[in-house]
Design a protein around this motif. Structure first.
Motif, PDB file in Angstrom:
ATOM      1  N   ASN A   1      20.441  36.613  14.595  1.00  0.00           N
ATOM      2  CA  ASN A   1      20.862  37.346  15.800  1.00  0.00           C
ATOM      3  C   ASN A   1      19.680  38.076  16.442  1.00  0.00           C
ATOM      4  OD1 ASN A   1      23.495  36.483  15.493  1.00  0.00           O
ATOM      5  ND2 ASN A   1      24.149  38.328  14.416  1.00  0.00           N
ATOM      6  N   LEU A   2      18.854  38.725  15.634  1.00  0.00           N
ATOM      7  CA  LEU A   2      17.680  39.431  16.151  1.00  0.00           C
ATOM      8  C   LEU A   2      16.694  38.436  16.773  1.00  0.00           C
ATOM      9  CD1 LEU A   2      16.315  42.307  16.229  1.00  0.00           C
ATOM     10  CD2 LEU A   2      15.019  41.507  14.246  1.00  0.00           C
ATOM     11  N   LYS A   3      16.472  37.349  16.077  1.00  0.00           N
ATOM     12  CA  LYS A   3      15.553  36.307  16.545  1.00  0.00           C
ATOM     13  C   LYS A   3      15.977  35.775  17.913  1.00  0.00           C
ATOM     14  CE  LYS A   3      14.497  31.549  15.288  1.00  0.00           C
ATOM     15  NZ  LYS A   3      14.521  30.553  14.204  1.00  0.00           N
ATOM     16  N   GLU A   4      17.238  35.455  18.047  1.00  0.00           N
ATOM     17  CA  GLU A   4      17.721  34.885  19.307  1.00  0.00           C
ATOM     18  C   GLU A   4      17.697  35.880  20.458  1.00  0.00           C
ATOM     19  OE1 GLU A   4      21.531  33.101  18.634  1.00  0.00           O
ATOM     20  OE2 GLU A   4      20.696  31.591  17.275  1.00  0.00           O
ATOM     21  N   LYS A   5      17.957  37.139  20.162  1.00  0.00           N
ATOM     22  CA  LYS A   5      18.068  38.138  21.228  1.00  0.00           C
ATOM     23  C   LYS A   5      16.713  38.663  21.715  1.00  0.00           C
ATOM     24  CE  LYS A   5      20.650  42.251  22.491  1.00  0.00           C
ATOM     25  NZ  LYS A   5      21.636  43.244  22.079  1.00  0.00           N
ATOM     26  N   TYR A   6      15.717  38.746  20.803  1.00  0.00           N
ATOM     27  CA  TYR A   6      14.468  39.427  21.156  1.00  0.00           C
ATOM     28  C   TYR A   6      13.177  38.650  20.883  1.00  0.00           C
ATOM     29  CZ  TYR A   6      17.342  43.626  21.319  1.00  0.00           C
ATOM     30  OH  TYR A   6      18.306  44.556  21.620  1.00  0.00           O
ATOM     31  N   LEU A   7      13.210  37.659  20.011  1.00  0.00           N
ATOM     32  CA  LEU A   7      11.951  37.125  19.510  1.00  0.00           C
ATOM     33  C   LEU A   7      11.634  35.686  19.926  1.00  0.00           C
ATOM     34  CD1 LEU A   7      12.287  38.547  15.872  1.00  0.00           C
ATOM     35  CD2 LEU A   7      10.984  39.527  17.783  1.00  0.00           C
TER      36      LEU A   7
ATOM     37  N   ASP B   1       2.878  47.466  25.261  1.00  0.00           N
ATOM     38  CA  ASP B   1       1.736  46.766  25.853  1.00  0.00           C
ATOM     39  C   ASP B   1       0.809  46.195  24.783  1.00  0.00           C
ATOM     40  OD1 ASP B   1       0.609  49.097  24.888  1.00  0.00           O
ATOM     41  OD2 ASP B   1      -0.036  49.843  26.843  1.00  0.00           O
ATOM     42  N   SER B   2       1.174  46.356  23.515  1.00  0.00           N
ATOM     43  CA  SER B   2       0.319  45.874  22.436  1.00  0.00           C
ATOM     44  C   SER B   2       1.151  45.468  21.212  1.00  0.00           C
ATOM     45  CB  SER B   2      -0.690  46.966  22.064  1.00  0.00           C
ATOM     46  OG  SER B   2      -1.704  46.440  21.249  1.00  0.00           O
ATOM     47  N   PRO B   3       1.892  44.348  21.308  1.00  0.00           N
ATOM     48  CA  PRO B   3       2.723  43.913  20.188  1.00  0.00           C
ATOM     49  C   PRO B   3       1.896  43.203  19.098  1.00  0.00           C
ATOM     50  CG  PRO B   3       3.025  42.426  22.028  1.00  0.00           C
ATOM     51  CD  PRO B   3       2.100  43.518  22.491  1.00  0.00           C
ATOM     52  N   THR B   4       1.173  44.000  18.344  1.00  0.00           N
ATOM     53  CA  THR B   4       0.395  43.483  17.224  1.00  0.00           C
ATOM     54  C   THR B   4       1.336  43.066  16.096  1.00  0.00           C
ATOM     55  OG1 THR B   4       0.246  45.657  16.214  1.00  0.00           O
ATOM     56  CG2 THR B   4      -1.527  45.049  17.773  1.00  0.00           C
ATOM     57  N   SER B   5       0.809  42.374  15.125  1.00  0.00           N
ATOM     58  CA  SER B   5       1.631  41.999  13.963  1.00  0.00           C
ATOM     59  C   SER B   5       2.167  43.236  13.253  1.00  0.00           C
ATOM     60  CB  SER B   5       0.811  41.149  12.980  1.00  0.00           C
ATOM     61  OG  SER B   5       0.527  39.900  13.548  1.00  0.00           O
ATOM     62  N   GLU B   6       1.334  44.279  13.178  1.00  0.00           N
ATOM     63  CA  GLU B   6       1.772  45.526  12.552  1.00  0.00           C
ATOM     64  C   GLU B   6       2.962  46.128  13.305  1.00  0.00           C
ATOM     65  OE1 GLU B   6      -2.743  45.259  11.892  1.00  0.00           O
ATOM     66  OE2 GLU B   6      -1.317  44.726  13.467  1.00  0.00           O
ATOM     67  N   PHE B   7       2.846  46.162  14.625  1.00  0.00           N
ATOM     68  CA  PHE B   7       3.922  46.700  15.457  1.00  0.00           C
ATOM     69  C   PHE B   7       5.192  45.872  15.298  1.00  0.00           C
ATOM     70  CE2 PHE B   7       6.469  47.041  19.252  1.00  0.00           C
ATOM     71  CZ  PHE B   7       6.451  48.394  19.537  1.00  0.00           C
ATOM     72  N   ILE B   8       5.040  44.554  15.309  1.00  0.00           N
ATOM     73  CA  ILE B   8       6.189  43.649  15.200  1.00  0.00           C
ATOM     74  C   ILE B   8       6.899  43.841  13.856  1.00  0.00           C
ATOM     75  CG2 ILE B   8       6.882  41.220  15.087  1.00  0.00           C
ATOM     76  CD1 ILE B   8       4.446  40.688  17.025  1.00  0.00           C
ATOM     77  N   ALA B   9       6.136  43.951  12.775  1.00  0.00           N
ATOM     78  CA  ALA B   9       6.737  44.129  11.451  1.00  0.00           C
ATOM     79  C   ALA B   9       7.558  45.419  11.394  1.00  0.00           C
ATOM     80  CB  ALA B   9       5.663  44.135  10.373  1.00  0.00           C
ATOM     81  N   LYS B  10       6.996  46.491  11.902  1.00  0.00           N
ATOM     82  CA  LYS B  10       7.719  47.779  11.905  1.00  0.00           C
ATOM     83  C   LYS B  10       8.933  47.709  12.817  1.00  0.00           C
ATOM     84  CE  LYS B  10       6.927  52.763  12.397  1.00  0.00           C
ATOM     85  NZ  LYS B  10       7.608  53.328  13.538  1.00  0.00           N
ATOM     86  N   TRP B  11       8.800  47.077  13.972  1.00  0.00           N
ATOM     87  CA  TRP B  11       9.900  46.953  14.921  1.00  0.00           C
ATOM     88  C   TRP B  11      11.048  46.161  14.293  1.00  0.00           C
ATOM     89  CZ3 TRP B  11      12.740  43.214  17.316  1.00  0.00           C
ATOM     90  CH2 TRP B  11      13.479  43.602  18.431  1.00  0.00           C
ATOM     91  N   ILE B  12      10.728  45.040  13.658  1.00  0.00           N
ATOM     92  CA  ILE B  12      11.768  44.236  13.011  1.00  0.00           C
ATOM     93  C   ILE B  12      12.459  45.053  11.924  1.00  0.00           C
ATOM     94  CG2 ILE B  12      12.167  42.240  11.505  1.00  0.00           C
ATOM     95  CD1 ILE B  12      10.024  40.749  13.168  1.00  0.00           C
ATOM     96  N   TYR B  13      11.675  45.760  11.109  1.00  0.00           N
ATOM     97  CA  TYR B  13      12.251  46.592  10.054  1.00  0.00           C
ATOM     98  C   TYR B  13      13.255  47.588  10.647  1.00  0.00           C
ATOM     99  CZ  TYR B  13      12.711  49.728   6.106  1.00  0.00           C
ATOM    100  OH  TYR B  13      13.235  50.483   5.093  1.00  0.00           O
ATOM    101  N   GLU B  14      12.845  48.274  11.685  1.00  0.00           N
ATOM    102  CA  GLU B  14      13.707  49.301  12.289  1.00  0.00           C
ATOM    103  C   GLU B  14      14.975  48.706  12.896  1.00  0.00           C
ATOM    104  OE1 GLU B  14      10.902  51.207  14.897  1.00  0.00           O
ATOM    105  OE2 GLU B  14      10.168  52.521  13.285  1.00  0.00           O
ATOM    106  N   GLN B  15      14.886  47.489  13.410  1.00  0.00           N
ATOM    107  CA  GLN B  15      16.067  46.840  13.976  1.00  0.00           C
ATOM    108  C   GLN B  15      17.030  46.372  12.882  1.00  0.00           C
ATOM    109  OE1 GLN B  15      16.504  46.820  17.411  1.00  0.00           O
ATOM    110  NE2 GLN B  15      14.652  48.054  17.202  1.00  0.00           N
ATOM    111  N   LEU B  16      16.486  45.870  11.777  1.00  0.00           N
ATOM    112  CA  LEU B  16      17.313  45.293  10.720  1.00  0.00           C
ATOM    113  C   LEU B  16      17.883  46.311   9.740  1.00  0.00           C
ATOM    114  CD1 LEU B  16      15.282  42.082   9.778  1.00  0.00           C
ATOM    115  CD2 LEU B  16      17.301  42.251  11.260  1.00  0.00           C
ATOM    116  N   LYS B  17      17.183  47.399   9.512  1.00  0.00           N
ATOM    117  CA  LYS B  17      17.570  48.360   8.473  1.00  0.00           C
ATOM    118  C   LYS B  17      19.010  48.857   8.589  1.00  0.00           C
ATOM    119  CE  LYS B  17      16.688  51.033   4.896  1.00  0.00           C
ATOM    120  NZ  LYS B  17      16.559  50.494   3.542  1.00  0.00           N
ATOM    121  N   PRO B  18      19.524  49.169   9.783  1.00  0.00           N
ATOM    122  CA  PRO B  18      20.917  49.630   9.853  1.00  0.00           C
ATOM    123  C   PRO B  18      21.928  48.581   9.369  1.00  0.00           C
ATOM    124  CG  PRO B  18      19.751  50.214  11.860  1.00  0.00           C
ATOM    125  CD  PRO B  18      18.846  49.286  11.085  1.00  0.00           C
TER     126      PRO B  18
END
Length: 134
Positions: free
Chosen positions: A65-71, A83-100
């Motif tokens: 669901n996350l993949k289809e909606k945002y990635l 303005d800077s979606p680095t791998s580090e930023f992406i990993a943290k962003w995915i974590y924050e979206q999935l954790k709930p």
């Protein structure tokens, strides 16, 4: 004893790093690989998930669901609102979206090439060695 469960998925996306001092400032794409890691000490004791930490199919559905909606096949600068979606930023962003939705989530690993990998694992001083298996 701790159980570690991992589920991987991939997606294609473009991005650019606005302030980068090299070629990454230009729009370009990657075939990203993501691994989500869940951990826990207790297995389910009854029902259809008996003796499981959690069901792989449930993890896959949340990630899909996350993949289809945002990635997948998006410009990450737009969908991740940075303005800077680095791998580090992406990993943290995915974590924050999935954790709930995945309370046992302990880490997210993002690879943008076959020779690069970033691990985001909050609340620890160093990544778990299991994350670096080849």
């Amino acid at each position: 004893m701790t159980f570690w469960l991992e589920k991987s998925f991939s997606f294609e996306a473009m991005h650019y790093l606005t302030y980068h001092d090299g070629k990454c400032s230009r729009p370009h794409g990657h075939s990203y690989q993501v691994t989500v890691q869940l951990s826990g000490k207790e297995l389910e004791t009854t029902g259809p998930k008996k003796n499981m930490l959690t069901d792989f199919s449930g993890v896959a559905l949340v990630c899909q669901n996350l993949k289809e909606k945002y990635l997948d096949h998006y410009c990450l600068n737009e969908t991740l609102e940075t303005d800077s979606p680095t791998s580090e930023f992406i990993a943290k962003w995915i974590y924050e979206q999935l954790k709930p939705q995945l309370p046992l989530l302990s880490a997210v690993i993002v690879s943008e090439t076959h020779t690069t990998r970033v691990t985001y694992q909050p609340d620890t001083t160093e990544p778990d060695k299991a994350l670096f298996r080849q």
